[in-house]
Design an enzyme around this catalytic site. Sequence first.
Site, PDB file in Angstrom:
ATOM      1  N   HIS A  98     -14.744 -46.118 -10.941  1.00 62.91           N
ATOM      2  CA  HIS A  98     -13.908 -46.664  -9.868  1.00 62.91           C
ATOM      3  C   HIS A  98     -14.159 -48.152  -9.720  1.00 62.91           C
ATOM      4  CE1 HIS A  98     -17.177 -47.074  -6.808  1.00 62.91           C
ATOM      5  NE2 HIS A  98     -17.729 -46.136  -7.536  1.00 62.91           N
ATOM      6  N   CYS A 101     -17.383 -50.677  -8.010  1.00 66.05           N
ATOM      7  CA  CYS A 101     -18.560 -49.827  -8.223  1.00 66.05           C
ATOM      8  C   CYS A 101     -19.835 -50.660  -8.080  1.00 66.05           C
ATOM      9  CB  CYS A 101     -18.502 -49.198  -9.608  1.00 66.05           C
ATOM     10  SG  CYS A 101     -19.939 -48.174 -10.008  1.00 66.05           S
TER      11      CYS A 101
END
Length: 213
Positions: A98, A101
């Site tokens: 993602h 992060c």
Amino acid sequence: MTTYEKIFENNKSWIESKKVNDAQFFEKLSKEQQPEYLYIGCSDSRVTAEDMMGAEPGDIFVHRNVANLVHSTDLNVMSVINYAVRNLDVKHIVVCGHYNCGGVKAAMQPKDMGILNPWLRGIRDVYRLHKEELNAISEEHERYNRLVELNVQEQCINVIKTAVVQNAYIKKGYPTVHGWVLNIRSGKLIDLKLDFNKILKDIQEIYNLTEEG
């Protein structure tokens, strides 16, 4: 912030909501699991597999760690992959990273991270492998996002390197390995569209661990 006591109140509400739609929900759930997906994701509290995939309990076998890494020496993730493929017969393995992060961002910092050093080395290695591409990106945030994507790609390759995945795919035609990234700002899942068959073919020149040799 949810209080400790509120968690158990929420649990009661969740139980009732499931029973309203299906009185036998928990009886069915207590039977053996048959998930088709193994999800390897980040431990980040904002990223939950079932919610963003719209999945129900029992649909996904989940493993999470800092920055969704697949280290060959990590017995935890290796055990999960082996169990998912051999015992649960999953059809798909997803590595999902993602944007924003913390683990990836930490690996970009030139400083001693203490006990995190050996873990984050995997991400630093990804940077080393793709140094020319990453250093050519002048905007730091964009470079950060691209490293998130490349990290997912390299962890997918690490999954494909495993003997259990290679042998299962030759015998059964699955599992296939997918790389995803979640954009936290929009909630959108992005499929990196990795070419599983090409990656498998390329790495087997060196990492061929199949029983056929």
